[in-house]
Design a protein around this motif. Structure first.
Motif, PDB file in Angstrom:
ATOM      1  N   TYR A 393     -67.071  44.087  42.655  1.00 32.90           N
ATOM      2  CA  TYR A 393     -67.459  43.170  41.658  1.00 32.90           C
ATOM      3  C   TYR A 393     -68.327  43.757  40.888  1.00 32.90           C
ATOM      4  N   GLU A 394     -67.870  43.265  40.016  1.00 33.06           N
ATOM      5  CA  GLU A 394     -69.745  43.576  39.321  1.00 33.06           C
ATOM      6  C   GLU A 394     -69.813  42.740  37.832  1.00 33.06           C
ATOM      7  N   PHE A 395     -70.864  42.478  37.616  1.00 29.55           N
ATOM      8  CA  PHE A 395     -71.243  41.847  36.344  1.00 29.55           C
ATOM      9  C   PHE A 395     -71.718  42.544  35.387  1.00 29.55           C
ATOM     10  N   ASN A 396     -71.139  43.260  34.685  1.00 31.62           N
ATOM     11  CA  ASN A 396     -71.347  43.811  33.540  1.00 31.62           C
ATOM     12  C   ASN A 396     -70.830  44.172  32.072  1.00 31.62           C
ATOM     13  N   ILE A 397     -71.499  43.139  31.093  1.00 36.02           N
ATOM     14  CA  ILE A 397     -71.455  42.779  29.957  1.00 36.02           C
ATOM     15  C   ILE A 397     -71.297  44.094  29.567  1.00 36.02           C
ATOM     16  N   GLU A 398     -72.263  45.439  29.167  1.00 38.15           N
ATOM     17  CA  GLU A 398     -72.393  46.746  28.589  1.00 38.15           C
ATOM     18  C   GLU A 398     -71.079  47.056  28.662  1.00 38.15           C
ATOM     19  N   LYS A 399     -70.582  47.108  29.733  1.00 38.21           N
ATOM     20  CA  LYS A 399     -68.850  47.712  30.549  1.00 38.21           C
ATOM     21  C   LYS A 399     -68.317  47.386  29.952  1.00 38.21           C
ATOM     22  N   ALA A 400     -68.728  46.124  29.765  1.00 40.27           N
ATOM     23  CA  ALA A 400     -66.868  45.482  29.086  1.00 40.27           C
ATOM     24  C   ALA A 400     -66.722  45.619  27.209  1.00 40.27           C
ATOM     25  N   ASN A 401     -68.057  45.934  27.039  1.00 44.76           N
ATOM     26  CA  ASN A 401     -67.920  45.915  25.276  1.00 44.76           C
ATOM     27  C   ASN A 401     -67.372  47.666  24.865  1.00 44.76           C
ATOM     28  N   LYS A 402     -68.176  48.673  26.153  1.00 54.58           N
ATOM     29  CA  LYS A 402     -67.309  49.531  26.445  1.00 54.58           C
ATOM     30  C   LYS A 402     -65.813  50.138  26.317  1.00 54.58           C
ATOM     31  N   ILE A 403     -65.382  49.390  27.584  1.00 55.04           N
ATOM     32  CA  ILE A 403     -64.479  49.668  27.427  1.00 55.04           C
ATOM     33  C   ILE A 403     -63.192  48.935  26.303  1.00 55.04           C
ATOM     34  N   LEU A 404     -63.404  47.753  25.371  1.00 59.04           N
ATOM     35  CA  LEU A 404     -62.930  47.353  24.472  1.00 59.04           C
ATOM     36  C   LEU A 404     -62.924  47.959  23.372  1.00 59.04           C
ATOM     37  N   ASP A 405     -63.526  48.808  23.005  1.00 61.47           N
ATOM     38  CA  ASP A 405     -64.639  49.641  21.671  1.00 61.47           C
ATOM     39  C   ASP A 405     -63.232  50.735  22.169  1.00 61.47           C
ATOM     40  N   GLU A 406     -63.287  51.257  23.113  1.00 67.21           N
ATOM     41  CA  GLU A 406     -62.865  52.809  23.152  1.00 67.21           C
ATOM     42  C   GLU A 406     -60.588  52.170  23.695  1.00 67.21           C
ATOM     43  N   ALA A 407     -60.846  51.200  23.544  1.00 67.24           N
ATOM     44  CA  ALA A 407     -59.549  50.551  23.236  1.00 67.24           C
ATOM     45  C   ALA A 407     -58.678  50.179  22.485  1.00 67.24           C
ATOM     46  N   GLY A 408     -59.824  50.182  20.944  1.00 65.75           N
ATOM     47  CA  GLY A 408     -59.314  50.099  19.646  1.00 65.75           C
ATOM     48  C   GLY A 408     -59.864  48.264  19.229  1.00 65.75           C
ATOM     49  N   TRP A 409     -60.432  47.781  20.266  1.00 67.73           N
ATOM     50  CA  TRP A 409     -60.631  45.675  19.701  1.00 67.73           C
ATOM     51  C   TRP A 409     -62.067  45.714  18.810  1.00 67.73           C
ATOM     52  N   LYS A 410     -62.137  46.167  17.547  1.00 60.90           N
ATOM     53  CA  LYS A 410     -63.051  45.705  16.982  1.00 60.90           C
ATOM     54  C   LYS A 410     -63.674  44.235  16.572  1.00 60.90           C
ATOM     55  N   LYS A 411     -65.035  44.274  16.382  1.00 56.10           N
ATOM     56  CA  LYS A 411     -65.968  42.897  15.958  1.00 56.10           C
ATOM     57  C   LYS A 411     -65.266  42.398  14.654  1.00 56.10           C
ATOM     58  N   GLY A 412     -64.901  40.983  14.500  1.00 59.31           N
ATOM     59  CA  GLY A 412     -64.703  41.225  12.775  1.00 59.31           C
ATOM     60  C   GLY A 412     -65.605  40.508  12.620  1.00 59.31           C
ATOM     61  N   SER A 413     -66.016  39.821  11.788  1.00 53.10           N
ATOM     62  CA  SER A 413     -67.618  39.500  10.469  1.00 53.10           C
ATOM     63  C   SER A 413     -67.803  38.051  11.632  1.00 53.10           C
ATOM     64  N   ASP A 414     -66.659  37.313  12.074  1.00 51.17           N
ATOM     65  CA  ASP A 414     -67.055  36.085  12.722  1.00 51.17           C
ATOM     66  C   ASP A 414     -67.812  36.496  14.379  1.00 51.17           C
ATOM     67  N   GLY A 415     -67.930  37.652  14.719  1.00 52.46           N
ATOM     68  CA  GLY A 415     -67.975  38.325  15.926  1.00 52.46           C
ATOM     69  C   GLY A 415     -67.066  38.318  17.098  1.00 52.46           C
ATOM     70  N   VAL A 416     -65.901  38.109  16.736  1.00 58.31           N
ATOM     71  CA  VAL A 416     -64.449  37.950  17.712  1.00 58.31           C
ATOM     72  C   VAL A 416     -63.740  39.167  17.873  1.00 58.31           C
ATOM     73  N   ARG A 417     -63.783  39.953  18.561  1.00 60.44           N
ATOM     74  CA  ARG A 417     -63.152  41.723  18.205  1.00 60.44           C
ATOM     75  C   ARG A 417     -61.512  40.814  18.448  1.00 60.44           C
ATOM     76  N   GLU A 418     -60.739  41.927  17.543  1.00 58.71           N
ATOM     77  CA  GLU A 418     -59.398  41.915  17.346  1.00 58.71           C
ATOM     78  C   GLU A 418     -58.389  43.261  16.936  1.00 58.71           C
ATOM     79  N   LYS A 419     -56.966  43.838  16.684  1.00 59.28           N
ATOM     80  CA  LYS A 419     -56.805  44.684  16.587  1.00 59.28           C
ATOM     81  C   LYS A 419     -55.269  43.905  16.268  1.00 59.28           C
ATOM     82  N   ASP A 420     -54.881  44.965  15.504  1.00 56.16           N
ATOM     83  CA  ASP A 420     -54.086  44.718  14.824  1.00 56.16           C
ATOM     84  C   ASP A 420     -53.337  42.956  14.684  1.00 56.16           C
ATOM     85  N   GLY A 421     -54.675  42.186  13.465  1.00 55.60           N
ATOM     86  CA  GLY A 421     -54.004  41.524  13.701  1.00 55.60           C
ATOM     87  C   GLY A 421     -54.504  40.199  14.596  1.00 55.60           C
ATOM     88  N   LYS A 422     -54.285  40.356  16.001  1.00 52.08           N
ATOM     89  CA  LYS A 422     -54.955  40.183  16.927  1.00 52.08           C
ATOM     90  C   LYS A 422     -56.066  39.493  17.552  1.00 52.08           C
TER      91      LYS A 422
END
Length: 595
Positions: A393-422
């Motif tokens: 196990y590893e606690f790593n917020i930076e890695k989590a953000n990188k994985i989500l960025d590469e998977a196409g989950w982008k932060k909206g104006s409210d700071g919450v990530r979304e993709k395809d309206g989800k």
């Protein structure tokens, strides 16, 4: 240590040149835990040890009242419907199995006359059957004799799909034959290395045929004895108010000489873990309190009160999170979280992988649980030979953000990530309990920094762990995106524990949500490895197969292990109790006494 060396040590135990305890210590030194070492001795015809609690009273009764706190209040008293540990503990006061597990992982006979071995003719050399000799002279609480017919009936009852028993996994694939009035034979469909499952421990409690014969299959929920048990145990039923209080009185016909010590028993439910700890450790109002999921620093302060002591024993229990890969918000055929659906966002393995990096396990251990648990990435942790060395196990917020960025989950104006309206917005539920709410808060804060929004939901423990099929908030329903709780390993072998990872145990409407696989996730490779392990007699190969099942679910990030839990309880200083991490707290209740 190789097989030849182990055989040599077993021979030394047999001829008396090496003590049983020394053998177990030597096994522990090379990573073979005490429960497995004990099983090696049994398989090689070395008799089981006596129970870990030496009983000193010279007569039954005279001990006055015993007062026990189960802050998660019991709601039913049929062990075969008890999906919650609290109901299993309460049922075990009245019903008994053929044998139970002590804290060293030894199998201790209860309704059995002895533990089966090859030497006494109980175990077949091919691993296909086990014969149990039953105690004679045992009576049910209504005076009727206990016989092999009751054991055979319990098998028929639990294996019937219409009964929808929580224990069905232990009985549906075996055959049970009556040898005579005081012996039964369990026949397995294939060589079975872990034979001590049916009729043993938590899942093994025997029901009286004459009380339940009219309530089998679809009528099983209508039995009056589901709430008013007539068993063989040390205490007879007096009164039960579900969710509140349970009382019993000494069984004067109990089958063990000079037991039980106490005249009456009161099991009080409700409240919370902190108040339960205080009632034993500080005020002395109660004799015993179970499952003290309380910050360790708080327990240490309470212990200075001098009324009681904390008991923490090793166990295979795990505090973990399930990420729901089905859709909890869409109903199909009368149920949500149906396997016919997919979760809008958690079905994405990259999202689940990122979530795993957002759990600060070390902080949860250090600042909340202390003696109560050890941070882990493995679903199975005890005995050690079944723990994966691959999972980290590893606690790593930076890695989590990188994985989500590469998977196409982008932060909206409210700071919450979304993709395809989800959006990555989840309801995260657990039971009401201070350590759990603090753990939720730690995880929520990390998720916010990765663009994931968590709504925290806390459910009263007696509701969350209820066996009530009509209740939408039970942990078995999983009508949310993610949930956290502890699942208990009921024996010192993880085979039954890991049936939480097989497809045929998926909890659903058809089995009244009593299937053991709460996550609903399945993988053919896990099913295949599990089935292979069930018939593999080579211990090393079998362990590797069970480890594979564990790794499949953890690497899919469906099960996110947090802490390998010890079982923490509190007892008054003058109460001698038998606390086992491999069975329920009441497993040897008859032997408790006050000094």
């Amino acid at each position: 240590m190789n097989e030849q060396q182990i055989r040599g040590l077993v021979a030394d135990v047999k001829d008396g040149t090496l003590s049983r305890r020394s053998f177990i210590k030597r096994m522990a030194a090379v990573g073979i835990a005490a429960p497995i070492a004990s099983q090696i001795l049994v398989w090689n015809d070395v008799a089981m040890a006596n129970a870990t609690l030496q009983y000193k009273p010279t007569k039954a009764g005279g001990g006055g009242p015993l007062k026990v706190l189960l802050w998660q209040a019991p709601t039913l008293l049929n062990p075969h419907f008890a999906s919650g540990t609290k109901d299993q503990i309460a049922s075990r006061i009245f019903y008994e199995p053929l044998a139970g597990w002590d804290k060293e992982g030894n199998l201790i006979p209860c309704l059995a006359a002895e533990v089966p071995t090859k030497e006494n003719g109980g175990l077949s050399a091919d691993g296909l059957s086990v014969t149990w000799k039953l105690k004679q002279g045992v009576k049910w609480h209504d005076g009727k004799p206990f016989t092999a017919d009751d054991v055979v009936f319990t098998w028929e009852y639990a294996k019937d799909p219409a009964t929808a028993a929580y224990t069905t996994g232990s009985y549906k694939d075996i055959k049970v034959e009556k040898v005579n009035d005081h012996a039964i034979k369990v026949i397995f469909a294939q060589p079975t290395p872990f034979w001590a499952d049916p009729f043993v421990g938590t899942v093994g409690q025997i029901l009286p045929k004459h009380r339940f014969a009219d309530y089998v299959g679809a009528k099983s929920r209508e039995a009056p004895d589901n709430l008013k048990p007539v068993g063989t145990g040390p205490y007879k039923f007096v009164e039960f108010k579900p969710g509140d209080v349970l009382t019993g009185e000494r069984n004067t016909d109990y089958h063990i000489k000079n037991q039980p010590f106490f005249d009456t028993l009161e099991v009080k439910g409700g409240g919370d873990a902190v108040s339960a700890a205080r009632a034993v450790l500080q005020t002395g109002e109660y004799d015993y309190a179970w499952n003290l999921q309380v910050e360790d620093e708080v327990l240490k302060r309470m212990e200075t009160g001098g009324r009681g002591k904390v008991s923490a024993v090793p166990a295979g229990d795990i505090e973990f999170i399930i990420l729901n890969t089905t859709d909890p918000w869409t109903e199909v055929d009368g149920e949500r979280s149906s396997v016919k659906t997919k979760h809008p966002t958690l079905s994405d393995p990259k999202v689940r992988e990122a979530m795993n990096y957002l759990i600060d396990r070390d902080s949860v251990q250090k600042f909340i649980y202390g003696r109560g648990g050890t941070a882990t990435a493995s679903f199975v942790n005890e005995p050690k030979r079944f723990k994966s060395t691959k999972l980290k196990y590893e606690f790593n917020i930076e890695k989590a953000n990188k994985i989500l960025d590469e998977a196409g989950w982008k932060k909206g104006s409210d700071g919450v990530r979304e993709k395809d309206g989800k959006k990555l917005k989840y309801v995260f539920q657990t039971s009401i309990n201070a350590p759990r709410q603090k753990t939720q808060a730690i995880i929520k804060q990390a998720c916010q920094r990765a663009g994931i929004e968590l709504e925290l939901k806390s459910v009263t423990a007696s509701v969350f762990f209820s066996s009530d099929v009509a209740n939408p908030d039970t942990y078995t329903k999983l009508y949310v995106d993610m949930e956290m709780y502890t699942t208990t390993q009921p024996q010192p072998d993880p085979e039954r524990f890991l049936n939480q990872c097989v497809s045929w145990e998926i909890a659903n409407k058809e089995n009244k949500w009593l299937g053991r696989n709460i996550s609903r996730y399945s993988d053919p490779a896990a099913d295949e490895a599990y089935k292979a392990a069930q018939k593999e007699l080579d211990p090393a190969k079998r362990a590797a197969l069970l480890i594979k099942v564990n790794e499949i679910f953890c690497e899919a990030h469906v099960l996110l292990p947090l802490l390998s839990r010890t079982r923490v309880a509190a007892a008054a200083n003058n109460i001698m109790h038998d606390h086992s991490g491999w069975d329920v707290d009441t497993w040897n209740l008859a032997a408790w006494y006050r000094t």
